[in-house]
Motif scaffolding. Structure first.
Motif: not given
Lengths: 395, 314
Positions: A339, A341-342, A345
């Motif tokens: 979560l 990282e997404v 990003s």
């Protein structure tokens, strides 16, 4: 003034340009996809318009040659077969041809054309400096590209020629190449320099120059140079005339320029500079083509809110969400990591997308037509890939 | 041979890969580590100054921070300096307007522009003016011509001052303890292909050592393979719906963004592998991350320098 990727803004279209113009020159700094863009436009024009199109490329990727169904690019113009189109699921209305610029070969041809007699031609081709100048001179590349374009255009073999330009440090270099070539041959200095080798008499005033030149470069070397230019001078009129004709062709109403760029800082800056310069010199700028444009969803404010929550509160979110999703997601540590990282990003890409959006709106005010091409997942290496790109920007 | 212990680095790469950023970052890092460093751009049309956030740089070096100097190559100035220092021409006025003479020399005589450029850099090394000279060199297409010029001239010019000059230039250029080429690339098809071709050409046509490859703009891997399953689960309609209940409707946009990030990263992996498999054994590859920066300029250069320092183990 939001624009979607893959669409165009402004008046006109690539389709109209291809229908109305005889020459499209694809320009831009290295690595922005100008060769691919030129090939995609050429292939799409051949598909939709019942015309004979040549894609003249300076430095193609080997895979681009394969993409066009060619064993290899050569100096010889080669037709892309209907079978190759059929494999891409297309039946072209017109014909697509492709050729590459072989600098050395083109120079040799040019010497053959302008040399007053076979003896002069052979002497030039055999001169050691000739090899150096044609092979290693960056400018000679620029010049011969434009010269070849002129020759093909004049032959009347094609309705439309899409040409990409040599990868110059400065995108305008090739525009000045014909003129520079003419200047070079008409330079008084050149005549002055080779005088002593013709007459063997050196005037008092010029003597210091030659003695320095001799000390620096060596007499033999200077004599080699002089011989080369004495031979070259026999072709002076031909070269100057051709250079003028090439310059006229580039500025004529049958020619249009495409400026290709990405929205990265350095290429965009060069593209802006080039757009201004082309306009200032009254060249026709048909379109600005922006490649590798990040999607607008990265600028969406609802998505931004969600991404921030995911990045900041990943642990809490995972604790609630993990049991619901089950499976691998039941591992809340891993889920929290995914979560965050997404979310991170998204926010990272957004930084770049924002900068690019700003850059795009600045640049779009310059030409009549701006087309944006989205990021493609893969490098384009098939005719169908080229056509897919071409279709995105066609109308 | 540690990269920064060489004396002369030619940084090259295909257009658009970040050659100037990397050259600037190497310079910045070296200067920070106490080396007196000169960063040179190979032609005056460059934008080296932007990478250091300073005004235009000229042929005469400018000290842009402690121990870090920047200059811009100007072959006419280089010729003047050469004539003054090496040929000891007392009165330049006597040889007429130098600009005209120069036009001839640079345009007519092959390799002269290149040798004035390379000559200046090697001379700075020979005279020990700097610990390290970093050259933002020509792009891959032209750098071999530039680096091979001294040898080419050596073959063409049999006698004279130039001949003597090229001898010591070649000595410096071909000594791997002093000179190295740094090839900057990015994980995309053409840049990797050109890098592999350039390595082969440098090997075949020159005796100059390749010091390192810099793989620039490497996109981050978002999550490991075992976490991929979780991502796929989240990406399903009911996964997205459950997440949307917690963080709002923007989820679909965020997931599309993640799909893009994953796709971009994956599409580049084959090129990373192709480079790794294609370079000669022992040639170091320095990976620099893609920096999601807002600005470019000196801030970006420092971040690249930091990343470079990390990679080099400083």
């Amino acid at each position: 003034m939001a624009r979607k990727s893959g669409t165009s803004s402004g008046s006109g279209s690539i389709e109209q340009l291809c229908a109305a113009k005889e020459i499209l020159v694809s320009t831009g700094s290295g690595g922005v996809g100008k060769t691919t863009t030129a090939a995609a436009i050429g292939a799409t024009a051949a598909t939709h318009l019942g015309v004979k199109v040549l894609v003249l490329t300076v430095d193609p990727a080997r895979r681009l040659a394969n993409a066009l169904g060619l064993e290899q690019f050569g100096n010889v113009e080669t037709r892309i077969t209907d079978e190759a189109f059929a494999e891409a699921g297309v039946r072209p209305e017109g014909e697509l041809w492709a050729a590459m610029l072989d600098t050395k070969q083109s120079w040799d041809d040019l010497i053959g054309l302008h040399a007053p007699d076979p003896a002069t031609r052979d002497a030039i081709l055999a001169n050691p400096l000739y090899q150096n100048i044609t092979g290693k001179f960056v400018q000679s590349h620029d010049y011969v590209a434009m010269e070849r374009l002129y020759e093909i255009h004049t032959s009347g073999r094609y309705d439309l020629i899409v040409v990409d330009t040599p990868p110059t440090r400065n995108a305008i270099d090739f525009l000045d190449a014909p003129e520079r070539m003419a200047d070079f041959f008409s330079s008084r200095l050149l005549r002055w320099l080779i005088t002593p080798y013709r007459s063997r008499v050196v005037g008092f005033a010029t003597k210091p120059f030659y003695s320095v030149a001799d000390r620096v470069l060596g007499t033999q070397f200077l004599e080699d140079i002089a011989e080369f230019f004495i031979l070259f001078q026999t072709m002076y009129d031909g070269f100057v005339e051709r250079a003028k004709a090439v310059t006229t062709l580039l500025g004529g109403s049958q020619t249009s320029f495409l400026v290709v760029s990405t929205l990265e800082v350095a290429p965009a800056r060069e593209a802006e500079f080039f757009l201004e310069l082309l306009t200032e010199r009254h060249y026709h700028v048909g379109a600005l083509v922006l490649n590798k444009v990040l999607p607008e969803l990265l600028l969406d404010s609802a998505a931004t809110d969600s991404a921030r929550l995911m990045a900041r509160e990943s642990a809490d979110l995972a604790a609630t969400l993990g049991p619901k999703l089950g499976g691998a997601a039941a591992n809340t540590d891993h889920l929290a990591h995914v979560l965050s990282e997404v979310g991170e990003s998204f926010l990272n890409y957004q930084v770049v997308a924002r900068r690019e959006a700003e850059q795009r709106s600045e640049m779009a005010s310059l030409p009549e037509l701006t087309v944006s091409v989205p990021y493609f997942e893969e490098d384009i290496h098939s005719l169908s890939g080229l056509l897919r790109l071409g279709e995105k920007i066609w109308r | 041979m540690p990269l920064l212990d060489r004396r002369l680095l030619f940084v090259t790469g295909k257009g658009g890969v970040g050659k100037t950023s990397v050259a600037s970052a190497i310079g910045l890092l070296a200067a920070k580590r106490g080396k007196r460093t000169l960063v040179c751009e190979s032609d005056s049309k460059g934008n080296l100054a932007d990478f250091f956030g300073v005004g235009p740089v000229a042929f005469g070096p400018t000290e842009i921070r402690k121990g870090l100097f920047a200059m811009s190559m100007d072959t006419e100035e280089s010729l003047k300096e050469y004539l003054r220092l090496q040929v000891k021409v007392p009165m330049l006025a006597r040889i007429g307007p130098l600009a005209h003479t120069f036009d001839f020399v640079a345009n007519a005589a092959p390799g002269v522009k290149e040798i004035l450029t390379v000559g200046k850099f090697t001379w700075e090394v020979r005279e020990d003016h700097y610990d390290l000279v970093v050259v933002d060199a020509s792009a891959t297409g032209h750098v071999v011509g530039q680096l091979a010029a001294p040898v080419a001239i050596n073959d063409l010019v049999k006698v004279g001052v130039v001949r003597n000059q090229t001898d010591w230039m070649i000595d410096i250029l071909t000594d791997p303890a002093q000179t190295g080429v740094v090839i900057v690339t990015v994980p995309e098809e053409m840049p990797v292909s050109e890098t592999l071709e350039l390595i082969a050409r440098l090997d075949a046509e020159t005796s100059i050592d390749v010091a390192s490859i810099v793989m620039n703009r490497v996109l981050p891997e978002l999550f490991s393979r075992n976490e991929e399953e979780i991502f796929d689960r989240l990406d399903e309609p009911d996964g997205q719906a459950a997440l949307a209940d917690l963080v709002g409707d923007g989820v679909s946009g965020v997931m599309s963004g993640a799909d893009l990030a994953v796709t971009l990263r994956r599409s580049r992996v084959p090129h990373l592998n192709r480079l790794r498999d294609g370079v000669p054994p022992g040639l170091p590859i320095i990976n620099l991350p893609f920096l999601f920066h807002r600005s470019h300029g000196v801030r970006a250069t420092s971040r690249i320098a930091e990343a470079l320092g990390d990679e080099l183990g400083y």
